[in-house]
Scaffold this motif. Structure first.
Motif, PDB file in Angstrom:
ATOM      1  N   PRO A  54     -17.342  -6.257   3.807  1.00 22.72           N
ATOM      2  CA  PRO A  54     -16.206  -5.812   3.009  1.00 22.72           C
ATOM      3  C   PRO A  54     -15.082  -6.842   3.032  1.00 22.72           C
ATOM      4  CG  PRO A  54     -16.132  -4.764   5.154  1.00 22.72           C
ATOM      5  CD  PRO A  54     -17.376  -5.617   5.148  1.00 22.72           C
ATOM      6  N   ASN A  74     -18.172  -5.279  -4.054  1.00 23.87           N
ATOM      7  CA  ASN A  74     -17.304  -4.982  -2.921  1.00 23.87           C
ATOM      8  C   ASN A  74     -15.966  -5.713  -3.003  1.00 23.87           C
ATOM      9  OD1 ASN A  74     -19.138  -3.260  -1.773  1.00 23.87           O
ATOM     10  ND2 ASN A  74     -19.679  -4.583  -0.062  1.00 23.87           N
ATOM     11  N   TRP A 116      -9.588   4.720  -4.595  1.00 26.67           N
ATOM     12  CA  TRP A 116      -9.846   3.443  -3.944  1.00 26.67           C
ATOM     13  C   TRP A 116     -10.064   3.626  -2.439  1.00 26.67           C
ATOM     14  CZ3 TRP A 116     -11.159  -0.904  -6.298  1.00 26.67           C
ATOM     15  CH2 TRP A 116     -10.750  -1.135  -7.616  1.00 26.67           C
ATOM     16  N   TYR A 155     -13.589   4.683  -1.953  1.00 29.27           N
ATOM     17  CA  TYR A 155     -14.406   3.522  -2.291  1.00 29.27           C
ATOM     18  C   TYR A 155     -14.478   2.567  -1.093  1.00 29.27           C
ATOM     19  CZ  TYR A 155     -16.133  -0.261  -5.337  1.00 29.27           C
ATOM     20  OH  TYR A 155     -16.886  -1.239  -5.925  1.00 29.27           O
ATOM     21  N   THR A 156     -13.325   2.308  -0.467  1.00 28.31           N
ATOM     22  CA  THR A 156     -13.286   1.412   0.681  1.00 28.31           C
ATOM     23  C   THR A 156     -14.018   2.012   1.867  1.00 28.31           C
ATOM     24  OG1 THR A 156     -11.153   0.534  -0.083  1.00 28.31           O
ATOM     25  CG2 THR A 156     -11.760   0.116   2.215  1.00 28.31           C
ATOM     26  N   ARG A 157     -13.845   3.305   2.113  1.00 20.44           N
ATOM     27  CA  ARG A 157     -14.524   3.946   3.241  1.00 20.44           C
ATOM     28  C   ARG A 157     -16.041   3.906   3.075  1.00 20.44           C
ATOM     29  NH1 ARG A 157     -10.267   7.546   2.313  1.00 20.44           N
ATOM     30  NH2 ARG A 157     -11.633   9.053   1.271  1.00 20.44           N
ATOM     31  N   ALA A 161      -7.322  -1.779   2.340  1.00 22.30           N
ATOM     32  CA  ALA A 161      -7.956  -0.895   1.356  1.00 22.30           C
ATOM     33  C   ALA A 161      -7.949  -1.583   0.004  1.00 22.30           C
ATOM     34  CB  ALA A 161      -7.234   0.445   1.274  1.00 22.30           C
ATOM     35  N   LEU A 162      -9.105  -1.661  -0.622  1.00 23.76           N
ATOM     36  CA  LEU A 162      -9.198  -2.274  -1.937  1.00 23.76           C
ATOM     37  C   LEU A 162      -8.452  -1.427  -2.955  1.00 23.76           C
ATOM     38  CD1 LEU A 162     -10.705  -4.808  -2.981  1.00 23.76           C
ATOM     39  CD2 LEU A 162     -12.526  -3.289  -3.749  1.00 23.76           C
ATOM     40  N   ARG A 186      -1.605  -2.718  -1.355  1.00 21.76           N
ATOM     41  CA  ARG A 186      -2.653  -2.185  -0.496  1.00 21.76           C
ATOM     42  C   ARG A 186      -2.073  -1.400   0.662  1.00 21.76           C
ATOM     43  NH1 ARG A 186      -4.354  -7.568  -1.087  1.00 21.76           N
ATOM     44  NH2 ARG A 186      -5.677  -7.750  -2.901  1.00 21.76           N
ATOM     45  N   ALA A 241      -6.567   2.194   4.855  1.00 21.05           N
ATOM     46  CA  ALA A 241      -7.471   3.274   4.491  1.00 21.05           C
ATOM     47  C   ALA A 241      -7.469   4.322   5.596  1.00 21.05           C
ATOM     48  CB  ALA A 241      -8.887   2.756   4.279  1.00 21.05           C
TER      49      ALA A 241
END
Length: 331
Positions: A88, A149, A281, A284-286, A317-318, A323, A326
């Motif tokens: 990631p 990613n 998001w 998504y990151t998790r 976090a994307l 940002r 997360a």
């Protein structure tokens, strides 16, 4: 927006992927198309001849370049060799945008001229004779997963991926990387069997899934699909003289596509666009981290000789905006 087309081999997912790409281009929407199927036919479906399709650079062959570029100055990644397909992004990583110019696109993407303008086309590359018995196809699609990613995309721009056939899509975490997945199904028992597999696998990860009926010839075909997939059925496509002409190498202007099929493409766009409001998001990151840790434990640590869990930046976090960290939650 990140859109996947999946389905049983021969269901017509490549054809519908290409039609959706053309629909987006005709709207003036920026679009990047990715051929991630083991059988590389998206280029031909978009109008390239055999030699042009064969000349497309293989994204999988440029994996070292992709890794080195995306690694950037991320202090958690010692070298490109320590990156795997699920690594990631974190502080210092380079992120990708769909409309930018960068070394990855320069090396791997090619412009394809369509009625509405040029689109970028990426291809994983075919399964070659040298791969037989020593590699699985997912070693090639890993380049697409790494790209996804690190991608920051917005609403009025699209990445459309023609995925590998059947339930093979679940051999990686890539199936969670999309805002909307369109599953192409023929009105047969075999045609809907992949839908059942996909529905079960995708349910726990909140994958947005809609079914696109293809090769529909009668009201009975539509009734069958309704009975088998219920409210997940979004639209259907029937026979297309426009597609048949395209497959013969005698393309007509896209504006001449049959009205029924054009309306179905518009419904795909409207459905995909509506998912933007649901974009999360953080989740998504998790999920990205979840699959990275699983791959690291299963094979990545042993292959690289490193503790790949250390590549996870818990404060990153994307997302499109500023940002935030997360929040730790189940994937």
């Amino acid at each position: 927006m990140k859109i996947a087309f999946v389905g049983k081999g021969g269901s017509g997912k490549t054809t519908l992927s290409s039609l959706f790409v053309r629909h987006l281009a005709a709207r003036g929407t920026p679009v990047v198309a990715v051929d991630a199927d083991i059988n590389q036919h998206l280029g031909a479906a978009l109008g390239l001849d055999e030699s042009e399709s064969a000349a497309l650079p293989a994204l999988g062959a440029h994996l070292p370049l992709l890794k080195e570029y995306l690694r950037g100055s991320n202090p958690r990644i010692a070298s490109a060799e320590k990156m795997i397909k699920t690594t990631p992004p974190g502080e210092g990583s380079r992120l990708l945008r769909l409309q930018e110019d960068n070394p990855v696109y320069d090396a791997c993407a090619r412009a394809v001229a369509l009625d509405g303008g040029d689109v970028r086309l990426l291809a994983t590359g075919p399964f070659t004779e040298s791969d037989l018995g020593v590699a699985c196809y997912h070693s090639k699609t890993g380049a697409v997963e790494l790209l996804l990613n690190h991608l920051v995309d917005a609403r009025e721009e699209y990445l459309v991926v023609d995925m590998t056939a059947g339930s093979d899509s679940f051999a990686s975490g890539m199936f969670t990387r999309f805002d909307m997945t369109f599953l192409v199904a023929e009105p047969t028992r075999k045609g809907v069997s992949v839908y059942r597999q996909y529905r079960e696998y995708a349910r726990d990860f909140g994958v947005a899934l809609r079914v696109v009926g293809n090769k529909v010839q009668s009201a009975d075909d539509i009734d069958f699909l309704h009975q088998e997939v219920g409210d997940d059925l979004l639209v259907t496509f029937g026979h297309s003289d426009w597609v048949r002409a395209m497959e013969k190498g005698r393309p007509h202007p896209f504006a001449e596509l049959e009205d029924d099929n054009a309306r179905s493409l518009a419904a795909l766009y409207e459905t995909a666009d509506a998912t933007y409001e649901l974009r999360d998001w953080g989740r998504y990151t998790r999920q990205m981290v979840h699959f990275h840790l699983r791959n690291a434990e299963s094979w990545g640590n042993e292959k690289t000789g490193a503790d790949l869990a250390a590549q996870v930046d818990p404060s990153f976090a994307l997302g499109e905006g500023p940002r935030k960290a997360a929040t730790p939650q189940p994937a």
